[in-house]
Design a protein around this motif. Structure first.
Motif, short mmCIF file in Angstrom:
data_model
loop_
_atom_site.label_atom_id
_atom_site.label_comp_id
_atom_site.label_asym_id
_atom_site.label_seq_id
_atom_site.Cartn_x
_atom_site.Cartn_y
_atom_site.Cartn_z
N MET A 198 0.56 -1.29 -0.02
CA MET A 198 -0.17 0.26 0.00
C MET A 198 1.08 0.71 -0.24
N TYR A 199 0.09 2.23 -0.48
CA TYR A 199 1.26 3.27 -0.51
C TYR A 199 0.30 4.62 -0.31
N TRP A 200 1.09 5.73 -0.07
CA TRP A 200 0.29 7.01 0.17
C TRP A 200 1.00 8.27 -1.35
N TYR A 201 0.05 8.84 -1.33
CA TYR A 201 0.77 9.77 -2.53
C TYR A 201 -0.22 11.63 -2.02
N LYS A 202 0.85 12.83 -2.63
CA LYS A 202 0.71 13.98 -2.73
C LYS A 202 0.95 13.99 -3.88
#
Lengths: 115, 109
Positions: free
Chosen positions: A32-36
């Motif tokens: 899983m990832y977080w992007y801005k």
């Protein structure tokens, strides 16, 4: 059924506050990832977790802290919010493995506005 | 540093007018080149993955191709529902995914 979900969809808060964004995926993916995504539409990776273990940690202020209670969830906690944190934050997931690398599935995004 | 550049920034097409979008990349060892479609207010939606130069993939009116330095997304006889921002992303040897800024396509009926 929603594959990758995020809550809340919109978040308006004042400078200095602490807030969290939650993400869940029901695809059975390991990563899983977080992007801005800023106002110029650039998507920049912030963090990546594989089976609850942090594997990518880009140059992000330490006010941002991801937490993965299990491989289906990845939450993002932000302390002492600043005006520059205003953006859309996307959660994503993908199967993990050696090359060939896999596509990512994105959530609907959380629009964070700091006033 | 890995870099992905997309051109043009915006593309306005008449329905049925075919065109191509460009994605130039400079990454340390390409593991995969991805194309995504993003509609306003939504997350990117996966379209294609290309792994090696010469590879091509097709889906409806879209066709993606890859060379050693760039990728093209060809839109054949577009319809208004093809209007969206198209993003490309390059996956490098160190498992980082770098996105371009996107090309916003508007197809007029």
């Amino acid at each position: 059924d929603t594959a990758v979900s995020q809550t809340p969809k919109y978040l308006v808060t004042q400078m200095g506050n602490d807030k969290s964004i939650k993400c869940e995926q029901n695809l059975g993916h390991d990563t899983m990832y977080w992007y801005k995504q800023d106002s110029k539409k650039f998507l920049k990776i912030m963090f990546s977790y594989n089976n609850k273990e942090l594997i990518i940690n880009e140059t992000v202020p330490n006010r941002f802290s991801p937490k993965s209670p299990d491989k289906a969830h990845l939450n993002l906690h932000i302390n002492s919010l600043e005006l520059g944190d205003s953006a859309v934050y996307f959660c994503a997931s993908s199967p993990y493995g050696p090359p060939p690398v896999y596509e990512q599935y994105f959530g609907p995004g959380t629009r964070l506005t700091v006033t | 540093e890995d870099q992905v550049t997309q051109s043009p920034e915006a593309l306005r097409l008449q329905e049925g007018e075919s065109s191509s979008l460009n994605c130039s990349y400079t990454v340390s060892g390409l593991r995969g080149l991805f194309w995504y479609r993003q509609d306003p207010g939504k997350g990117p939606e996966f379209l294609f993955t290309l792994y090696s130069a010469g590879e091509e993939k097709e889906k409806e009116r879209l066709k993606a191709t890859l060379t050693k330095k760039e990728s093209f997304l060809h839109i054949t006889a577009p319809k208004p529902e093809d209007s969206a921002t198209y993003l490309c992303a390059a996956h490098s040897n160190d498992y980082k995914l770098s996105f371009g800024a996107g090309t916003t396509v508007t197809v007029r009926a």
